[in-house]
Design an enzyme around this catalytic site. Structure first.
Site, PDB file in Angstrom:
ATOM      1  N   PHE A 149      -1.737  -6.303   9.797  1.00  0.00           N
ATOM      2  CA  PHE A 149      -2.731  -6.426  10.879  1.00  0.00           C
ATOM      3  C   PHE A 149      -3.776  -5.324  10.844  1.00  0.00           C
ATOM      4  O   PHE A 149      -4.859  -5.467  11.399  1.00  0.00           O
ATOM      5  CB  PHE A 149      -2.024  -6.418  12.250  1.00  0.00           C
ATOM      6  N   LYS A 173      -2.376 -15.193   3.227  1.00  0.00           N
ATOM      7  CA  LYS A 173      -1.590 -15.331   4.461  1.00  0.00           C
ATOM      8  C   LYS A 173      -1.818 -14.031   5.242  1.00  0.00           C
ATOM      9  O   LYS A 173      -1.113 -13.047   5.065  1.00  0.00           O
ATOM     10  CB  LYS A 173      -0.104 -15.515   4.095  1.00  0.00           C
ATOM     11  N   GLU A 176      -0.905 -12.625  11.531  1.00  0.00           N
ATOM     12  CA  GLU A 176      -1.109 -13.588  12.619  1.00  0.00           C
ATOM     13  C   GLU A 176      -1.603 -12.900  13.893  1.00  0.00           C
ATOM     14  O   GLU A 176      -1.939 -13.546  14.867  1.00  0.00           O
ATOM     15  CB  GLU A 176       0.183 -14.393  12.863  1.00  0.00           C
ATOM     16  N   ARG A 177      -1.643 -11.537  13.870  1.00  0.00           N
ATOM     17  CA  ARG A 177      -2.091 -10.829  15.076  1.00  0.00           C
ATOM     18  C   ARG A 177      -3.617 -10.775  15.188  1.00  0.00           C
ATOM     19  O   ARG A 177      -4.160 -10.730  16.280  1.00  0.00           O
ATOM     20  CB  ARG A 177      -1.551  -9.403  15.079  1.00  0.00           C
ATOM     21  N   SER A 226       4.834  -3.352   6.111  1.00  0.00           N
ATOM     22  CA  SER A 226       5.828  -2.301   6.330  1.00  0.00           C
ATOM     23  C   SER A 226       6.836  -2.270   5.170  1.00  0.00           C
ATOM     24  O   SER A 226       7.028  -3.272   4.466  1.00  0.00           O
ATOM     25  CB  SER A 226       6.535  -2.552   7.661  1.00  0.00           C
ATOM     26  N   CYS A 281      -2.315   3.121   7.102  1.00  0.00           N
ATOM     27  CA  CYS A 281      -1.245   3.552   6.193  1.00  0.00           C
ATOM     28  C   CYS A 281      -1.607   4.875   5.544  1.00  0.00           C
ATOM     29  O   CYS A 281      -0.771   5.527   4.954  1.00  0.00           O
ATOM     30  CB  CYS A 281      -0.985   2.502   5.139  1.00  0.00           C
ATOM     31  N   GLU A 383       8.206   5.871  10.691  1.00  0.00           N
ATOM     32  CA  GLU A 383       6.756   5.684  10.679  1.00  0.00           C
ATOM     33  C   GLU A 383       6.376   5.226  12.091  1.00  0.00           C
ATOM     34  O   GLU A 383       6.697   4.105  12.484  1.00  0.00           O
ATOM     35  CB  GLU A 383       6.359   4.606   9.657  1.00  0.00           C
TER      36      GLU A 383
HETATM   37  P1  NAD Z   1       4.420  -6.138   8.736  1.00  0.00           P
HETATM   38  O1  NAD Z   1       5.306  -5.734   7.608  1.00  0.00           O
HETATM   39  O2  NAD Z   1       5.031  -6.416  10.060  1.00  0.00           O
HETATM   40  O3  NAD Z   1       3.601  -7.471   8.344  1.00  0.00           O
HETATM   41  C1  NAD Z   1       2.904  -7.586   7.131  1.00  0.00           C
HETATM   42  C2  NAD Z   1       2.823  -9.049   6.745  1.00  0.00           C
HETATM   43  O4  NAD Z   1       4.144  -9.559   6.523  1.00  0.00           O
HETATM   44  C3  NAD Z   1       2.188  -9.942   7.816  1.00  0.00           C
HETATM   45  O5  NAD Z   1       1.363 -10.887   7.191  1.00  0.00           O
HETATM   46  C4  NAD Z   1       3.392 -10.589   8.482  1.00  0.00           C
HETATM   47  O6  NAD Z   1       3.097 -11.872   8.994  1.00  0.00           O
HETATM   48  C5  NAD Z   1       4.398 -10.690   7.365  1.00  0.00           C
HETATM   49  N1  NAD Z   1       5.781 -10.596   7.824  1.00  0.00           N
HETATM   50  C6  NAD Z   1       6.236  -9.994   8.962  1.00  0.00           C
HETATM   51  N2  NAD Z   1       7.568 -10.096   9.051  1.00  0.00           N
HETATM   52  C7  NAD Z   1       7.982 -10.766   7.949  1.00  0.00           C
HETATM   53  C8  NAD Z   1       9.273 -11.165   7.473  1.00  0.00           C
HETATM   54  N3  NAD Z   1      10.391 -10.882   8.138  1.00  0.00           N
HETATM   55  N4  NAD Z   1       9.311 -11.818   6.291  1.00  0.00           N
HETATM   56  C9  NAD Z   1       8.216 -12.086   5.604  1.00  0.00           C
HETATM   57  N5  NAD Z   1       6.965 -11.734   6.010  1.00  0.00           N
HETATM   58  C10 NAD Z   1       6.853 -11.082   7.176  1.00  0.00           C
HETATM   59  O7  NAD Z   1       3.268  -5.014   8.846  1.00  0.00           O
HETATM   60  P2  NAD Z   1       2.150  -4.858   9.950  1.00  0.00           P
HETATM   61  O8  NAD Z   1       2.779  -4.399  11.230  1.00  0.00           O
HETATM   62  O9  NAD Z   1       1.261  -6.036   9.983  1.00  0.00           O
HETATM   63  O10 NAD Z   1       1.296  -3.656   9.311  1.00  0.00           O
HETATM   64  C11 NAD Z   1       1.640  -2.308   9.459  1.00  0.00           C
HETATM   65  C12 NAD Z   1       2.433  -1.792   8.284  1.00  0.00           C
HETATM   66  O11 NAD Z   1       1.702  -1.978   7.071  1.00  0.00           O
HETATM   67  C13 NAD Z   1       2.686  -0.291   8.366  1.00  0.00           C
HETATM   68  O12 NAD Z   1       3.992  -0.039   7.943  1.00  0.00           O
HETATM   69  C14 NAD Z   1       1.678   0.290   7.395  1.00  0.00           C
HETATM   70  O13 NAD Z   1       2.007   1.550   6.854  1.00  0.00           O
HETATM   71  C15 NAD Z   1       1.667  -0.757   6.337  1.00  0.00           C
HETATM   72  N6  NAD Z   1       0.462  -0.689   5.522  1.00  0.00           N
HETATM   73  C16 NAD Z   1       0.586  -0.248   4.243  1.00  0.00           C
HETATM   74  C17 NAD Z   1      -0.542  -0.141   3.443  1.00  0.00           C
HETATM   75  C18 NAD Z   1      -0.420   0.344   2.028  1.00  0.00           C
HETATM   76  O14 NAD Z   1      -1.368   0.152   1.275  1.00  0.00           O
HETATM   77  N7  NAD Z   1       0.674   0.949   1.622  1.00  0.00           N
HETATM   78  C19 NAD Z   1      -1.774  -0.507   3.952  1.00  0.00           C
HETATM   79  C20 NAD Z   1      -1.876  -0.973   5.259  1.00  0.00           C
HETATM   80  C21 NAD Z   1      -0.724  -1.068   6.040  1.00  0.00           C
END
Ligand code: NAD
Length: 498
Positions: A149, A173, A176-177, A226, A281, A383
């Site tokens: 998101f 994909k 969704e937020r 994450s 991140c 985190e």
């Molecule tokens: P998230 O892991 O909750 O979601 C990321 C994606 O995965 C979304 O599209 C979501 O719909 C999907 N998803 C969620 N739960 C899932 C599941 N159980 N199975 C399969 N897919 C699922 O992350 P978020 O809250 O949207 O974003 C924040 C996180 O992203 C933080 O941990 C941040 O550090 C990380 N991030 C990392 C980078 C990097 O380059 N390393 C960059 C930006 C954000």
């Protein structure tokens, strides 16, 4: 109520599932739209559209593919204000920050407009008697990107631009937020001249992600989110034989040496710790001053700055920091602040009580500063992904370096110093993927590549730069002998070029 559809085969559609999810305005807590959630049939429609369009796109010469990106960049610039408003309305970050989000994605679209050059293969003339050898970069076929998101423009653009420029079709994909900007980007790509089916967007959570990971027609997966989900995506898609890059969470440390300019270091920590409400991140969440005097000075410089920081909705142009993304996130962050107090950290500025007239139901958390945090506390281990900065005091440079290196995450880090020797030593030894020297958020530019180490990334090859071109293409190497061929008879030993 506005409905945000998928984008399949060049058209926005709510699909067949009949399922929707609310999209909130984080500044007010109100539902502002609903997003369609894809089921297996919707994903199948996107894959069918991609599969039908991809061979022709791959056969389109790279100069023509690049021209679509020239147009695409121009259209994003044309609509920059509208995109930024839309992004801020769903994410909550300030409009200027949203422009930065779009800009850092746009730059990767600019980079891949060099596709004809980037995709050139290798050639060895006369690798053996009458033998030439050459390597081609061919598209993977259909690629997919699953994005978080926090950067709803930048990260989709990081993935879709190199994938598509390399001749792939792409299924995005997004989170969704905040799903509106990714759909708008897909519409702009069509307007730029991209054939329908080359970029499809499907919305949803775990079930559609699993459908993507298991789909036999999808050859490459790029994930950002994450760490637990990154690890899961990596394992599941790799088990299916796909190429996967999966980027996870972070806990970025910034070391402040005693010789650093404390005002500059404090300004850097403000932007890196509280910009985008800490939901980056590459945010700095741990400040590590070296020596007690440095710690006292940095705290003294931070406190008044934090107290002055203007928190508010993105609709107020004077806001410097907006709300966090969801009520659950707000609750989790406040709970963790409480844990920090319970476990003995010194709460210098407490953001839990923050409230804004007219926005009482918004997901705001005020900027928060902890001193005397230790590596055993939950606020250090987790985190937080919110506006909470922890100061961990260290006695020496070596202790600060060890703390950074012992942390399970390895996305970004920075050192603030005037000493070239310390900076050079830090950059050489630290086990973290992106390093800043007097730069708090060292996000590499489009023509370098972005990626962390340790629990911040799984798989191989980074985002953008040449790594992305490699990730979205397969190498095929041809060994050709002309004109004698095999007319001289068969060879039974292992071929060498001796
Ligand atoms: P998230 O892991 O909750 O979601 C990321 C994606 O995965 C979304 O599209 C979501 O719909 C999907 N998803 C969620 N739960 C899932 C599941 N159980 N199975 C399969 N897919 C699922 O992350 P978020 O809250 O949207 O974003 C924040 C996180 O992203 C933080 O941990 C941040 O550090 C990380 N991030 C990392 C980078 C990097 O380059 N390393 C960059 C930006 C954000």
């Amino acid at each position: 109520m506005r409905t945000i559809g998928h984008f399949i085969d060049g058209t926005e559609t709510t699909g067949q599932s009949g399922q929707f999810q609310d999209v909130f305005n984080p500044a007010t807590g109100d539902v502002q739209a609903r997003v369609a959630l894809a089921d297996a049939a919707d994903l199948e429609a996107a894959v069918a559209s991609a599969a039908a369009a991809q061979p022709k796109w791959a056969a389109t010469n790279p100069q023509r593919r690049a021209r679509v990106f020239f147009n695409f960049v121009a259209l994003i610039n044309r609509d920059m204000d509208e995109l930024a408003q839309l992004l801020s309305a769903e994410h909550g970050k300030t409009v200027e920050d949203s422009k930065g989000d779009i800009q850092r994605g746009l730059e990767v679209a600019e980079f891949v407009a060099g596709a004809p050059h980037l995709l050139k293969g290798e050639f060895t003339d006369g690798a053996g008697p009458a033998i030439d050898m050459y390597s081609m970069r061919q598209p993977v076929g259909i690629g997919a990107g699953i994005t978080p998101f926090n950067f709803p423009a930048m990260i989709p653009l990081w993935m879709l631009s190199p994938a598509i420029a390399a001749g792939n079709a792409f299924i995005l994909k997004p989170s969704e937020r905040d799903p509106s900007v990714p759909v708008k980007l897909a519409q702009l790509a069509i307007e730029a001249g991209l054939p329908k089916g080359i970029l499809n967007v499907v919305h949803g959570g775990k079930s559609v992600v699993d459908g993507i990971l298991d789909h036999p027609a999808i050859g490459g997966i790029s994930f950002v989110g994450s760490t637990p989900i990154a690890r899961y995506v990596y394992g599941r898609a790799a088990a299916e034989g796909k190429r996967v890059q999966a980027f996870g969470g972070a806990k970025n440390h910034m070391i402040i040496m005693p010789d650093a300019d404390m005002d500059k270091a404090a300004d850097a920590l403000m932007g890196a710790g509280f910009g985008s409400a800490g939901e980056r991140c590459m945010a700095v969440s741990v400040a590590v001053p070296v020596g007690a005097e440095t710690a006292d000075r940095i705290i003294a410089a931070l406190k008044p700055r934090i107290e002055k920081l203007k928190v508010g909705p993105a609709t107020d142009a004077s806001s410097e920091m907006g709300p966090v993304i969801t009520k659950a996130s707000q609750d989790r962050i406040k709970h963790l602040i409480g844990k920090g107090v319970e476990q003995g950290a010194e709460l210098v500025v407490d953001g839990r009580g923050f409230s804004l007239q007219g926005y009482e139901n918004g997901y705001f958390v005020g900027p928060t500063l902890f001193d005397r945090v230790t590596a055993e506390m939950d606020i250090y281990k987790e985190e937080i992904f919110g506006p909470v900065l922890s100061v961990v005091r260290s006695q020496s440079y070596e202790e600060a370096l060890k703390l950074t290196m012992d942390n399970p995450y390895g996305n970004g880090t920075a050192i603030f110093t005037r000493d070239g020797d310390a900076a050079r030593d830090f950059a050489a030894r630290v086990n973290v993927g992106m390093v800043g020297i007097n730069v708090p958020v060292p996000v590499p530019l489009a023509y370098h590549s972005f990626g962390g180490w340790k629990a911040s990334a799984f798989g191989d090859l980074n985002q953008h730069g040449m790594d992305a071109i490699k990730f979205w293409t397969r190498t095929k190497t041809v060994t050709a002998r002309w004109p004698s061929g095999i007319k001289d008879g068969a060879e039974f030993q292992m071929p060498t070029m001796k």
